[in-house]
Design a protein around this motif. Structure first.
Motif, PDB file in Angstrom:
ATOM      1  N   MET A   1      -6.342  -6.431   0.113  1.00  0.00           N
ATOM      2  CA  MET A   1      -5.047  -6.217   0.755  1.00  0.00           C
ATOM      3  C   MET A   1      -4.957  -6.965   2.083  1.00  0.00           C
ATOM      4  O   MET A   1      -3.903  -7.524   2.423  1.00  0.00           O
ATOM      5  CB  MET A   1      -4.803  -4.726   0.952  1.00  0.00           C
TER       6      MET A   1
ATOM      7  N   PHE B   1       0.844  -1.188   0.000  1.00  0.00           N
ATOM      8  CA  PHE B   1       0.000   0.000   0.000  1.00  0.00           C
ATOM      9  C   PHE B   1       0.884   1.244   0.000  1.00  0.00           C
ATOM     10  O   PHE B   1       1.902   1.303   0.694  1.00  0.00           O
ATOM     11  CB  PHE B   1      -0.904   0.006   1.239  1.00  0.00           C
TER      12      PHE B   1
ATOM     13  N   ARG C   1     -13.237  -0.461  -1.428  1.00  0.00           N
ATOM     14  CA  ARG C   1     -13.283  -1.594  -2.354  1.00  0.00           C
ATOM     15  C   ARG C   1     -11.941  -2.329  -2.439  1.00  0.00           C
ATOM     16  O   ARG C   1     -11.888  -3.451  -2.955  1.00  0.00           O
ATOM     17  CB  ARG C   1     -13.703  -1.112  -3.741  1.00  0.00           C
ATOM     18  N   GLU C   2     -10.863  -1.709  -1.953  1.00  0.00           N
ATOM     19  CA  GLU C   2      -9.542  -2.319  -2.058  1.00  0.00           C
ATOM     20  C   GLU C   2      -9.094  -2.996  -0.765  1.00  0.00           C
ATOM     21  O   GLU C   2      -8.162  -3.803  -0.791  1.00  0.00           O
ATOM     22  CB  GLU C   2      -8.501  -1.250  -2.433  1.00  0.00           C
TER      23      GLU C   2
ATOM     24  N   ARG D   1      -9.246   3.106  -0.001  1.00  0.00           N
ATOM     25  CA  ARG D   1     -10.508   2.828  -0.672  1.00  0.00           C
ATOM     26  C   ARG D   1     -11.160   1.571  -0.104  1.00  0.00           C
ATOM     27  O   ARG D   1     -10.503   0.544   0.074  1.00  0.00           O
ATOM     28  CB  ARG D   1     -10.272   2.635  -2.169  1.00  0.00           C
TER      29      ARG D   1
END
Length: 514
Positions: A347, A189, A342-343, A340
């Protein structure tokens, strides 16, 4: 590696500035309070007493910093990091490699021109609230810092694999690089400028800035002309509501700009990477920091989402780590300060392969709704009644607080939920921010079931799961759930229960891993 090493001479300067930073406000107050508007007596020593005290303090601090640098040595011997320091009282500290949990780097303003870093050694037993890190190498070269890290990593790798150390002169020693190339850290990230800007807006640091200014000004309360300031404020208010509103907005704008600048400097280049065993978090512009968190120390993952983040599709993620120290904020570590939504699941799955972030949550029973708001009435109703009586008729506006409390309680009830998937517990609850915690059963330190006489009438109970977070336990509350589900949760946690084999609670199928 038994050769004794010294720190860089910049250590003396850093120690001097560190001491001055901690004592700057008392020193300024003493000098200003005793030096402004004071009549001269003609006696040099008496007239300049405060300046002489200040100068003596500077000299003493400089000498102390020099002695600390000159007498501080460290070396590696017999599988230990050994440190020796002190002039009149010589102190020695031996830290076995197997106890070392992490090696953190900090690159401050004084470090960067000389290519230096500060190395902090954290151990498993370093958990006191008042203690700092187990050992600090205040200023060493980047090459030396990498060598220290390599020595410790190699020693721990040999211990894990059972490899034997080779005696001195008979091959590679404890300080040699690994036979096998270490797994390279993978970047997971990286925080962009847009996210830093939004984080500054959501972080609430504006209040901290204004509080800091107020605390600073309070140190000069004896010499500030409050009467003159009050007269100026009264004269300014007479200009009208528009001018006052404009001034307040201007102050808020200044606070917001300072908050953005503060956050930008602190989170610039925020990067998260991992190599399979450790998690690395790097950030900072003026002062660069790199924190190492062993994955095995992570106890739980917390995903938080406030209404403002929800509108823009962002969440923040923290991990709760065992050990560390509260002074350094080692309990809850910001993994993704703003990411985000949606991410985040992808991760987390990459970082923690056994985690299940898609479990369907069990909702709180409808009969539990009143428990989410009626307790607040015990302290709200007397205030509302007092406001209505003493401030009538405008005090009756306090009645508007009651529907706000009811709506907030219904909002919390609707947001709450929980699930068990195999060996993982998922808990969701709302304060103003919505929190979701993922914790495995082996990381749960304790689980408590509580039932009041009012809950017993409705056949509901509250279960609280506690897990280690730094030096203190952190709690994930599952409030006012069905009594039978509460008992099943306790059975799921009980090592002797058959529920451990089935892994199903409240109709949620068993899956996932630990």
């Amino acid at each position: 590696m038994s050769e004794k090493n010294r720190l860089h001479w910049v250590t003396a300067v850093i120690e001097l500035l560190k001491t001055l930073k901690e004592a700057i406000i008392p020193l300024v107050v003493v000098v200003v309070a005793n030096g402004i508007g004071r009549e001269r007596s003609g006696n040099f020593w008496l007239d300049n007493l405060t300046l002489l005290i200040f100068g003596a303090f500077i000299i003493f601090t400089t000498v102390a910093g020099y002695i600390k640098w000159k007498r501080f040595v460290y070396w590696f011997e017999d599988g230990e990091l050994r440190i020796e320091h002190g002039l009149f009282v010589k102190k020695k500290r031996y830290i076995p490699f197997e106890r070392i949990q992490s090696v953190d780097y900090t690159e401050g303003v004084l470090h960067r021109p000389f290519g230096l870093v500060k190395v902090k050694i954290e151990t498993a037993g370093n958990s006191s609230v008042l203690e700092g890190s187990e050992a600090d190498l205040t200023a060493v070269t980047c090459e030396e810092a990498d060598r220290v890290s390599a020595v410790i990593s190699e020693a721990k790798r040999r211990r894990r694999t059972g490899a034997q150390e080779v005696p001195e002169g008979g091959g590679e020693g404890i300080g040699a690089l690994p036979d096998e190339p270490e797994e390279e850290a993978k970047t997971l990230f990286r925080m962009g400028r847009k996210e830093i800007f939004l984080l500054a807006t959501f972080s609430g640091r504006i209040g901290i800035i204004f509080s800091g200014i107020a605390i600073f000004l309070s140190q000069f309360s004896d010499i500030l002309p409050y009467e003159a300031i009050y007269d100026e404020v009264v004269a300014f208010i007479r200009f009208g509501v528009f001018m006052v509103t404009a001034a307040v907005l201007a102050l808020m704008l200044i606070g917001w700009v300072l908050s953005v600048a503060w956050t930008y400097l602190g989170f610039y280049g925020f990067t998260v990477s991992f190599d399979g065993d450790d998690l690395f978090i790097s950030r900072g512009l003026l002062e660069k920091k790199r924190v190492t968190v062993p994955l095995k120390r992570i106890q739980a993952v917390r995903v938080s989402e406030n209404p403002f983040q929800k509108m823009l599709g962002y969440v923040s993620v923290k991990v709760h780590s065992a050990g560390g120290n509260a002074k350094e904020g080692g309990a809850a570590i910001g993994l993704f300060p703003l990411v985000r939504k949606r991410e985040v699941n992808g991760m987390l799955a990459e970082l923690f392969p056994g985690i299940d972030t898609s479990a369907e949550l069990n909702r709180i029973p409808e009969r539990s709704r009143p428990f989410y708001y009626r307790l607040d009435f015990f302290w709200v109703l007397p205030l509302v009644a007092a406001a209505g009586y003493f401030l009538f008729p405008y005090g009756l506006l306090a009645l508007l607080i009651i529907p706000v409390i009811i709506l907030a309680g219904l909002w919390q009830h609707r947001s709450a939920g929980w699930a068990v998937t195999g060996r993982q517990l998922t808990v969701r609850w709302r304060e103003f921010t919505l929190h979701t915690v993922y914790v495995f059963r082996k990381r749960v330190q304790s689980m408590q079931e509580r039932q009041t006489i009012f809950q017993k009438r409705r056949n509901v109970a509250t279960v609280t799961a506690s897990f280690k977070s730094g030096v203190m336990p952190s709690k994930a509350p599952i409030r006012h759930i069905d009594e039978a589900d509460a008992d099943r949760l306790m059975d799921w946690y009980d090592p002797g229960s058959r529920m451990r084999e089935t892994g199903a609670v409240g109709g949620t199928p068993a899956s996932g891993g630990e």
